[in-house]
Design a protein around this motif. Structure first.
Motif, mmCIF file in Angstrom:
data_model
loop_
_atom_site.group_PDB
_atom_site.id
_atom_site.type_symbol
_atom_site.label_atom_id
_atom_site.label_comp_id
_atom_site.label_asym_id
_atom_site.label_seq_id
_atom_site.Cartn_x
_atom_site.Cartn_y
_atom_site.Cartn_z
ATOM 1 N N ASP A 7 0.938 -20.513 30.472
ATOM 2 C CA ASP A 7 1.540 -21.839 30.510
ATOM 3 C C ASP A 7 2.011 -21.765 32.013
ATOM 4 N N LEU A 8 0.567 -22.353 32.875
ATOM 5 C CA LEU A 8 0.772 -22.364 34.269
ATOM 6 C C LEU A 8 1.096 -23.711 34.878
ATOM 7 N N ALA A 9 1.198 -24.903 34.273
ATOM 8 C CA ALA A 9 1.679 -26.117 34.567
ATOM 9 C C ALA A 9 2.864 -26.176 35.639
ATOM 10 N N GLY A 10 2.476 -26.931 36.733
ATOM 11 C CA GLY A 10 3.562 -26.839 37.764
ATOM 12 C C GLY A 10 3.738 -25.552 38.655
ATOM 13 N N MET A 11 3.084 -24.692 38.379
ATOM 14 C CA MET A 11 3.173 -23.246 39.138
ATOM 15 C C MET A 11 2.292 -23.568 40.471
ATOM 16 N N ALA A 12 2.788 -22.918 41.444
ATOM 17 C CA ALA A 12 1.993 -22.778 42.879
ATOM 18 C C ALA A 12 0.668 -22.249 42.755
ATOM 19 N N SER A 13 -0.314 -22.459 43.598
ATOM 20 C CA SER A 13 -1.576 -21.983 43.450
ATOM 21 C C SER A 13 -1.667 -20.451 43.371
ATOM 22 N N TRP A 14 -0.698 -19.759 44.291
ATOM 23 C CA TRP A 14 -0.957 -18.088 44.503
ATOM 24 C C TRP A 14 -0.341 -17.519 42.879
ATOM 25 N N PRO A 15 0.824 -18.007 42.255
ATOM 26 C CA PRO A 15 1.071 -17.293 41.040
ATOM 27 C C PRO A 15 -0.002 -17.496 39.981
ATOM 28 N N ARG A 16 -0.557 -18.834 40.138
ATOM 29 C CA ARG A 16 -1.412 -19.143 38.989
ATOM 30 C C ARG A 16 -2.584 -18.095 39.199
ATOM 31 N N LEU A 17 -3.147 -17.758 40.335
ATOM 32 C CA LEU A 17 -4.319 -17.234 40.540
ATOM 33 C C LEU A 17 -3.862 -15.575 40.288
ATOM 34 N N ALA A 18 -2.821 -15.126 40.787
ATOM 35 C CA ALA A 18 -2.258 -13.740 40.486
ATOM 36 C C ALA A 18 -2.355 -13.414 39.094
ATOM 37 N N ALA A 19 -1.518 -14.480 38.171
ATOM 38 C CA ALA A 19 -1.293 -14.341 36.822
ATOM 39 C C ALA A 19 -2.506 -13.928 36.275
ATOM 40 N N MET A 20 -3.462 -14.648 36.565
ATOM 41 C CA MET A 20 -4.969 -14.720 35.727
ATOM 42 C C MET A 20 -5.628 -13.252 36.203
ATOM 43 N N ILE A 21 -5.617 -12.871 37.223
ATOM 44 C CA ILE A 21 -6.125 -11.786 37.961
ATOM 45 C C ILE A 21 -5.615 -10.478 37.247
ATOM 46 N N LEU A 22 -4.213 -10.335 37.240
ATOM 47 C CA LEU A 22 -3.383 -9.421 36.682
ATOM 48 C C LEU A 22 -3.820 -9.246 35.243
ATOM 49 N N ALA A 23 -3.843 -10.364 34.404
ATOM 50 C CA ALA A 23 -4.046 -10.337 33.119
ATOM 51 C C ALA A 23 -5.557 -9.943 32.919
ATOM 52 N N ALA A 24 -6.296 -10.229 33.679
ATOM 53 C CA ALA A 24 -7.657 -9.818 33.457
ATOM 54 C C ALA A 24 -7.772 -8.408 33.588
ATOM 55 N N ASP A 25 -7.192 -7.763 34.655
ATOM 56 C CA ASP A 25 -7.378 -6.500 34.797
ATOM 57 C C ASP A 25 -6.704 -5.602 33.561
ATOM 58 N N ALA A 26 -5.481 -6.043 33.128
ATOM 59 C CA ALA A 26 -5.059 -5.491 31.876
ATOM 60 C C ALA A 26 -5.797 -5.769 30.825
ATOM 61 N N LEU A 27 -6.617 -6.734 30.513
ATOM 62 C CA LEU A 27 -7.474 -6.983 29.302
ATOM 63 C C LEU A 27 -8.628 -5.811 29.376
ATOM 64 N N ARG A 28 -9.228 -5.603 30.863
ATOM 65 C CA ARG A 28 -10.274 -4.642 30.959
ATOM 66 C C ARG A 28 -9.567 -3.233 30.398
ATOM 67 N N VAL B 18 -7.246 -2.336 28.468
ATOM 68 C CA VAL B 18 -6.868 -2.174 27.077
ATOM 69 C C VAL B 18 -8.209 -2.122 26.207
ATOM 70 N N PHE B 19 -8.970 -3.202 26.376
ATOM 71 C CA PHE B 19 -10.324 -3.332 25.738
ATOM 72 C C PHE B 19 -11.408 -2.655 26.504
ATOM 73 N N ASP B 20 -11.587 -1.255 26.710
ATOM 74 C CA ASP B 20 -12.731 -1.015 27.397
ATOM 75 C C ASP B 20 -13.754 -0.109 26.653
ATOM 76 N N GLY B 21 -13.896 -0.824 25.290
ATOM 77 C CA GLY B 21 -15.111 -0.322 24.447
ATOM 78 C C GLY B 21 -16.090 -1.279 24.347
ATOM 79 N N PRO B 22 -16.551 -1.469 23.188
ATOM 80 C CA PRO B 22 -17.391 -2.409 22.711
ATOM 81 C C PRO B 22 -17.230 -3.858 22.691
ATOM 82 N N GLU B 23 -15.781 -4.125 22.696
ATOM 83 C CA GLU B 23 -15.386 -5.648 22.824
ATOM 84 C C GLU B 23 -15.950 -6.346 23.878
ATOM 85 N N THR B 24 -15.986 -7.575 23.770
ATOM 86 C CA THR B 24 -16.712 -8.615 24.747
ATOM 87 C C THR B 24 -15.285 -9.366 25.101
#
Length: 278
Positions: free
Chosen positions: A179-200, A202-208
């Motif tokens: 829920d990034l409504a009302g968030m400044a641009s940097w926290p929005r970008l950083a949150a998505m970048i960090l979450a994507a890194d975590a996703l990769r 944890v899911f480092d196998g055949p998942e898409t």
């Protein structure tokens, strides 16, 4: 026609190596092309332009020279319409440049079809090659795009049908949404970048994995006993990364959900679109 001053970049050929006749032809061609709608004057000059001018003043360009220009235009990002209009401007200058006080009107229909065909084929060859090697990743997160996820989803449905099963038996979606409504641009970008890194991580196998929208990530995973443990690990990884950045203190923890696929591929694609708009 009054020649438009050449302001091409220093790294581009400016015709200085040409003889006076070829330089005059180049200047008239450039002026006609710009007048016909060439959008960025600084992008017009290419080494292949000089090659064409030199060939014309030496007796006429062969197909290889014209083809080289078409390929160079495509490689520099010029569209096909712009490339062919530029060719028409050259033809008009050569055919009618001494009439009407030097004023010419490029007409692609009046350009010899052989030149149009050679140029268009050369342009298409480069353009299609670039398209074939286009990245399917979303630039912010580095994750595959929603389009790629739909492609993988189609493969899952085909594989399940061949095995006499349903896709809902074999796979599911895991989504991560902020829920990034009302968030400044940097926290929005950083949150998505960090979450994507975590996703990769944890899911480092055949998942898409994929980015579905500005605040939504997803995983197409096999339905098995490990998926619940992976979801817990993912939440932990995201939390640890976000707590390490004081600027993300106001960003709430993401919602991590399991989403059941729909009976048909088309319905699941519609589901992806709805999730991506969250």
């Amino acid at each position: 026609m009054t020649a438009v001053p050449d302001v091409d970049g220093a790294k581009r050929r400016n015709g200085s190596s040409l003889d006076s006749t070829a330089r005059m032809l180049r200047a008239k061609w450039r002026s006609a092309s710009l007048a016909a709608g060439w959008r960025f004057p600084s992008d017009w000059g290419l080494p292949e332009v000089d090659t064409v001018c030199a060939a014309l003043t030496a007796g006429g360009p062969n197909e290889a020279v014209v083809s080289g220009l078409g390929r160079a235009r495509a490689a520099s990002g010029a569209g096909l319409d712009e490339t062919l209009t530029d060719l028409a401007a050259l033809h008009a200058v050569v055919a009618d440049g001494d009439r009407h006080g030097g004023f010419v009107v490029p007409d692609i229909d009046a350009t010899p079809s052989r030149l149009v065909r050679v140029t268009a084929l050369a342009w298409a060859d480069v353009a299609l090659d670039r398209y074939a090697h286009t990245e399917v990743t979303e630039p912010l997160t580095g994750l595959p795009s929603a389009s790629y996820l739909r492609t993988r989803l189609a493969e899952v449905y085909r594989g399940a049908a061949r095995a006499g099963r349903t896709a809902t038996d074999d796979a599911l979606l895991l989504t991560v949404s902020f829920d990034l409504a009302g968030m400044a641009s940097w926290p929005r970008l950083a949150a998505m970048i960090l979450a994507a890194d975590a996703l990769r991580s944890v899911f480092d196998g055949p998942e898409t994995t994929a980015a579905l929208g500005p605040s939504v990530l997803a995983v197409l995973a096999v339905r098995d006993a490990d998926i619940a443990a992976q979801a817990v690990a993912l939440r932990r990884e995201i939390t640890e990364r976000m707590h390490a950045d004081p600027q993300l203190d106001d960003v709430s923890s993401p919602a991590i959900s399991f989403v059941r696929l729909h009976p048909t591929y088309e319905e699941s694609c519609a589901l992806l679109r709805r999730i991506g708009r969250r």
